[in-house]
Design an enzyme around this catalytic site. Structure first.
Site, PDB file in Angstrom:
ATOM      1  N   ASP A  60    -121.387 -72.220  15.838  1.00 33.16           N
ATOM      2  CA  ASP A  60    -120.048 -72.489  15.306  1.00 33.16           C
ATOM      3  C   ASP A  60    -118.987 -71.887  16.221  1.00 33.16           C
ATOM      4  OD1 ASP A  60    -120.678 -73.887  13.025  1.00 33.16           O
ATOM      5  OD2 ASP A  60    -120.761 -72.110  11.736  1.00 33.16           O
TER       6      ASP A  60
ATOM      7  N   THR B  64    -125.764 -74.147   6.543  1.00 31.72           N
ATOM      8  CA  THR B  64    -124.384 -74.293   6.129  1.00 31.72           C
ATOM      9  C   THR B  64    -124.141 -73.525   4.833  1.00 31.72           C
ATOM     10  OG1 THR B  64    -122.599 -75.886   5.816  1.00 31.72           O
ATOM     11  CG2 THR B  64    -124.755 -76.566   5.049  1.00 31.72           C
TER      12      THR B  64
ATOM     13  N   ALA C  12    -115.209 -70.286   7.731  1.00 30.58           N
ATOM     14  CA  ALA C  12    -114.734 -70.885   8.976  1.00 30.58           C
ATOM     15  C   ALA C  12    -113.819 -69.899   9.719  1.00 30.58           C
ATOM     16  CB  ALA C  12    -113.993 -72.183   8.685  1.00 30.58           C
TER      17      ALA C  12
ATOM     18  N   LYS D 144    -125.178 -69.013   5.200  1.00 35.45           N
ATOM     19  CA  LYS D 144    -125.034 -68.529   6.578  1.00 35.45           C
ATOM     20  C   LYS D 144    -125.217 -67.013   6.709  1.00 35.45           C
ATOM     21  CE  LYS D 144    -122.124 -72.207   8.359  1.00 35.45           C
ATOM     22  NZ  LYS D 144    -120.946 -72.590   9.119  1.00 35.45           N
TER      23      LYS D 144
ATOM     24  N   ASN E  42    -125.468 -70.059  11.915  1.00 32.97           N
ATOM     25  CA  ASN E  42    -125.557 -71.471  11.529  1.00 32.97           C
ATOM     26  C   ASN E  42    -126.744 -72.184  12.164  1.00 32.97           C
ATOM     27  OD1 ASN E  42    -124.643 -71.772  14.192  1.00 32.97           O
ATOM     28  ND2 ASN E  42    -123.623 -73.695  13.678  1.00 32.97           N
TER      29      ASN E  42
HETATM   30  P1  ATR Z   1    -115.041 -71.997   4.310  1.00 35.76           P
HETATM   31  O1  ATR Z   1    -116.369 -71.328   4.444  1.00 35.76           O
HETATM   32  O2  ATR Z   1    -115.103 -73.474   4.589  1.00 35.76           O
HETATM   33  O3  ATR Z   1    -113.970 -71.342   5.105  1.00 35.76           O
HETATM   34  P2  ATR Z   1    -114.360 -70.709   1.796  1.00 35.76           P
HETATM   35  O4  ATR Z   1    -115.140 -69.526   2.139  1.00 35.76           O
HETATM   36  O5  ATR Z   1    -114.490 -71.251   0.414  1.00 35.76           O
HETATM   37  O6  ATR Z   1    -114.676 -71.949   2.752  1.00 35.76           O
HETATM   38  O7  ATR Z   1    -112.821 -70.429   2.129  1.00 35.76           O
HETATM   39  C1  ATR Z   1    -111.843 -71.279   1.753  1.00 35.76           C
HETATM   40  C2  ATR Z   1    -110.527 -70.748   2.267  1.00 35.76           C
HETATM   41  O8  ATR Z   1    -109.514 -71.640   1.790  1.00 35.76           O
HETATM   42  C3  ATR Z   1    -110.185 -69.378   1.730  1.00 35.76           C
HETATM   43  O9  ATR Z   1    -109.435 -68.696   2.678  1.00 35.76           O
HETATM   44  C4  ATR Z   1    -109.334 -69.718   0.508  1.00 35.76           C
HETATM   45  O10 ATR Z   1    -108.435 -68.709   0.125  1.00 35.76           O
HETATM   46  P3  ATR Z   1    -108.884 -67.561  -0.923  1.00 35.76           P
HETATM   47  O11 ATR Z   1    -109.676 -66.564  -0.153  1.00 35.76           O
HETATM   48  O12 ATR Z   1    -107.606 -67.012  -1.425  1.00 35.76           O
HETATM   49  O13 ATR Z   1    -109.681 -68.258  -1.978  1.00 35.76           O
HETATM   50  C5  ATR Z   1    -108.581 -70.901   1.048  1.00 35.76           C
HETATM   51  N1  ATR Z   1    -108.004 -71.712  -0.014  1.00 35.76           N
HETATM   52  C6  ATR Z   1    -108.662 -72.513  -0.876  1.00 35.76           C
HETATM   53  N2  ATR Z   1    -107.794 -73.112  -1.700  1.00 35.76           N
HETATM   54  C7  ATR Z   1    -106.553 -72.676  -1.380  1.00 35.76           C
HETATM   55  C8  ATR Z   1    -105.226 -72.931  -1.874  1.00 35.76           C
HETATM   56  N3  ATR Z   1    -105.029 -73.760  -2.891  1.00 35.76           N
HETATM   57  N4  ATR Z   1    -104.205 -72.298  -1.268  1.00 35.76           N
HETATM   58  C9  ATR Z   1    -104.411 -71.474  -0.222  1.00 35.76           C
HETATM   59  N5  ATR Z   1    -105.631 -71.196   0.282  1.00 35.76           N
HETATM   60  C10 ATR Z   1    -106.676 -71.787  -0.282  1.00 35.76           C
END
Ligand code: ATR
Length: 567
Positions: free
Chosen positions: A400, A360, A424, A364, A385
Site C-alpha cells: 500500500d 484488506t 488509508a 491488516k 496488506n
Molecule cells: P480506511 O481504513 O479506509 O481509512 P476507516 O478506518 O474506517 O477507513 O477510516 C475512515 C476515515 O474516514 C476516518 O478518518 C473517519 O473519521 P473518524 O476517525 O472520525 O471516524 C473518516 N470519516 C468517516 N466518515 C466521516 C465524516 N462523515 N466526516 C468526516 N470524516 C469521516
C-alpha cells in the site's frame, strides 16, 4: 482431475432458459434445468389455468409437455442435463401445497427420460441427522421416484449406451439443502455418507449447507479431503469413489465453488446473470468462472492465492491477479475469501496450502501475528496488506505504501495535509513521515488523530513531525498561511456517495497536489474544488494498480517457485 461446470437454467421462462443455455454453452459441461423456477412464477405454477376444470388433462400434462420441449431443445445442444423440480423447503420455488403435482411431473419425466443416459435426475432426500422440523416434503415419494428411475435405467441402459457421446454423468443425484447457518457443517461427512447409502451405484450425493463463517469452510474442505483419501485407499477394490458435490452456500462459500476440484466435488454450479432475479450471495456466473478463474484448468494441485477481508465481494483484486496468472500461464488461482477473523483465514491457508493473500480491512493489523518476517513499511504502518509463504514461514510486505507513493513526485517538500486517520491514512503516514516531511493530520475525531500521531512518533526515528488537528472548516481555514502545503491526501470515506467535501474551509493556493486515494469513480467534490483552483489532481485508481502490481510480482514469484518444486 478438474471438476465440471454445471450451468443452472433458472428461467424466468422456458424461452429465457433456452437462451441462457445457448449463450453459456461454451462455458458449460452440464446444464441443470431448474424446472421449479422455470415453471413457477410468483408462487403460481404456469399453465395452471389451462388444466383447471379440464377432465382430460391432469394438471401436470401441460407442465410435462413444456418441460419436455425445453429438455429436448437443451439436449440438442449436446451436453447432459440435470432435471430438478425443487420444493420451497429445499430452496426451490415449487409451492409447498403442490407436492403431489411435483412428483407427478418427476414421474412423467422419468417415464420419458429414465432410460436416457444423458439425463440425470436430482431428487431430494431427507437429511439424516440434522433435519429440523417436518418440511412438508414427501420423502417416501422421493424414494419411490428414485426406484422408478433405477428400474427405467436398468431396462434402457443397454439400448441407449451407444447414443451416449457425452462425458459420463451419474444416473441420479440425491440432494440435501440446509439453509440454517452452521447447521449440518460439523456433521457434513455423516450427511454425505447417509445420502450415499440411499444412492444406486453410479449416483451422486449432493450436500449444500450454509456456513456461518470461514471456520465452517475449513471444516467442509476437511470433509472433502477425507473422502478423497478414503477413495484413494479404496482404489483397486472397485476403483471408484462415491461421487459427491459439497457446497457452502452464501458468500463464505465462494471457495467451495471455485475450488470444486480441490474439494473433490464432481462439479460446481453456476448461474448466468440476469436470469430474472439478482444473483444470490456467493453465486458465480459460468463466464466469470471460466474466464476470470480459469475454472476448467483448476486441479487439486493448482497453487492458491486470495484476498481476505470483510467485506471482499466488490474487490477488483481477483480480476487483476487472475489475469496476471493467466498471462504468465501459471497454474495458480486467486480467490476472494470473506473472513470474520484473520485466524480463520490462517486455518484455511494451512489446510489448503494457500501460498499468499492480499489483506484488506479489517485484518491488516491482525495478520501481523502470523508473520515470521515483515518489511519496514509494515513495521512503521503497523499494518500489512500482502502476506506470502516462504521456507521460513509467512512474510509480510506492505505494498500500500509504495503504491500510494507511486503517482506522487519524488521530491515533495514542505508540509503535507492528510485528511482522515483510518487505515488509508496510516499508509500515507508510513510513506511520507520517513521522508522527513511535516505532516498535519486532520480527523473528525481528534483523539484518533492524536493516537495515530503518538503511535508513529514511537516508531519513527526521523525528524518528522505529525501535528494532529480536528477536521473542521474553521481549523482548515487557518492552514497554509504559516506553512507551504504542497500535498493534500484525502483518505476519509467522505466523497462520491454523499457529495461532501472533507476539505471544506481550506483555501487552495493552486500549487498543491490534491490526491484522493479513496475514490476512483470520477471527481469528488474535493478534487473538483482543487482543480478549479488550478491544483494538480490525482485520483485513487493509480494507487490500486501500483500496489496490485507490486503484489503481483510477489505472487508470481511464489507461484513460479512452487511449480518448479513440483516438477
Ligand atoms: P480506511 O481504513 O479506509 O481509512 P476507516 O478506518 O474506517 O477507513 O477510516 C475512515 C476515515 O474516514 C476516518 O478518518 C473517519 O473519521 P473518524 O476517525 O472520525 O471516524 C473518516 N470519516 C468517516 N466518515 C466521516 C465524516 N462523515 N466526516 C468526516 N470524516 C469521516
Amino acid at each position: 482431475m478438474p471438476a465440471l461446470l454445471c450451468t443452472c437454467l433458472v428461467g424466468p421462462t422456458p424461452e429465457y432458459a433456452l437462451l441462457a443455455a445457448q449463450t453459456n454453452l461454451q462455458f458449460s459441461d452440464i446444464f441443470e434445468l431448474r424446472l421449479d423456477r422455470i415453471l413457477v412464477r410468483d408462487g403460481s405454477i404456469l399453465d395452471d389455468s389451462l388444466s383447471v376444470g379440464s377432465p382430460q388433462a391432469s394438471p401436470t400434462n401441460s407442465l410435462t409437455a413444456t418441460s419436455r420441449t425445453l429438455a429436448d431443445a437443451v439436449l440438442s445442444l449436446g451436453l447432459p442435463i440435470i432435471l430438478t423440480v425443487r420444493h420451497q423447503a429445499d430452496g426451490g420455488a415449487w409451492p409447498r401445497h403442490r407436492e403431489a403435482d411435483r412428483f407427478a411431473l418427476i414421474e412423467d419425466l422419468i417415464d420419458f427420460y429414465g432410460a436416457d443416459p444423458r439425463v440425470v435426475f436430482d431428487i431430494d432426500i431427507e437429511a439424516s441427522t440434522v433435519r429440523l422440523a417436518d418440511r412438508g416434503i414427501d420423502y417416501a415419494a422421493a424414494d419411490r421416484a428414485a426406484t422408478r428411475l433405477a428400474l427405467a435405467r436398468q431396462g434402457g441402459a443397454g439400448a441407449n449406451r451407444e447414443k451416449s457421446s457425452t462425458r459420463k454423468v451419474p444416473t441420479l443425484i440425491r440432494s440435501v439443502h440446509i439453509f440454517e447457518p452452521g447447521i449440518g457443517v460439523a456433521e457434513a461427512a455423516d450427511e454425505l455418507a447417509a445420502i450415499t447409502r440411499r444412492l444406486p451405484v453410479g449416483g451422486l450425493a449432493k450436500l449444500a449447507v450454509t456456513p456461518a463463517g470461514l471456520g465452517d469452510i475449513v471444516r467442509l474442505f476437511e470433509v472433502g479431503g477425507s473422502i478423497a483419501r478414503l477413495a484413494a485407499g479404496r482404489a483397486g477394490e472397485d476403483g471408484s469413489a462415491p461421487a459427491f458435490v459439497l457446497i457452502g452456500m452464501g458468500e463464505f462459500g465462494v471457495a467451495t465453488r471455485i475450488l470444486a476440484a480441490r474439494m473433490g466435488s464432481a462439479w460446481t454450479y453456476a448461474t448466468p446473470p440476469g436470469a430474472g432475479q439478482p444473483a444470490a450471495a456467493g453465486q458465480l456466473t459460468p463466464e466469470d468462472l471460466c474466464k476470470m478463474y480459469r475454472f476448467r484448468s483448476l486441479s487439486p494441485q493448482t497453487t492458491i492465492f486470495g484476498i481476505i477481508g470483510n467485506p471482499v465481494a466488490h474487490s477488483r483484486s481477483p480480476q487483476w491477479h487472475n489475469a496476471v496468472f493467466a498471462e504468465r500461464s501459471l497454474d495458480a488461482v486467486y480467490i476472494p475469501v470473506l473472513a470474520e477473523s484473520a485466524d480463520k483465514a490462517l486455518a484455511l491457508a494451512n489446510l489448503l496450502d494457500i501460498r499468499g493473500f492480499s489483506v484488506t480491512v479489517p485484518h491488516k493489523e491482525a495478520v501481523r501475528d502470523w508473520l515470521a518476517a515483515e518489511d519496514e513499511g509494515t513495521r512503521i504502518a503497523g499494518a500489512c496488506n500482502t502476506v506470502f509463504r516462504t521456507e521460513r514461514g509467512w512474510q509480510g510486505v506492505n505494498t500500500d505504501i509504495p503504491g500510494l507513493l507511486d503517482p506522487l513526485p519524488a521530491d515533495i517538500r514542505g508540509t503535507v495535509l492528510v485528511l482522515g486517520a483510518g487505515g488509508a491514512a496510516r499508509a500515507a503516514l508510513a510513506g511520507l513521515a520517513p521522508k522527513g516531511l511535516q505532516i498535519i493530520l486532520a480527523n473528525r475525531t481528534l483523539e484518533r488523530a492524536q493516537q495515530l500521531a503518538a503511535e508513529f512518533a514511537d516508531r519513527l526515528d526521523s525528524t518528522a513531525r505529525i501535528r494532529p488537528i480536528r477536521l473542521e472548516p474553521e481549523e482548515l481555514a487557518q492552514l497554509g498561511d504559516n506553512e507551504r502545503i504542497e500535498l493534500i491526501i484525502q483518505t476519509t470515506s467522505l466523497g462520491m456517495k454523499d457529495e461532501l467535501d472533507p476539505s471544506e474551509g481550506y483555501r487552495f493556493r493552486g500549487f498543491e497536489t490534491a490526491y484522493d486515494i479513496v475514490y476512483n469513480r470520477g471527481l469528488t467534490p474535493f478534487l473538483k474544488r482543487a482543480q478549479a483552483a488550478g491544483c494538480r489532481i490525482l485520483e485513487g485508481g493509480g494507487m490500486f494498480e501500483a500496489q496490485a502490481r507490486l503484489q503481483s510480482e510477489i505472487f508470481v514469484r511464489v507461484a513460479a517457485r512452487r511449480e518448479q518444486e513440483s516438477t
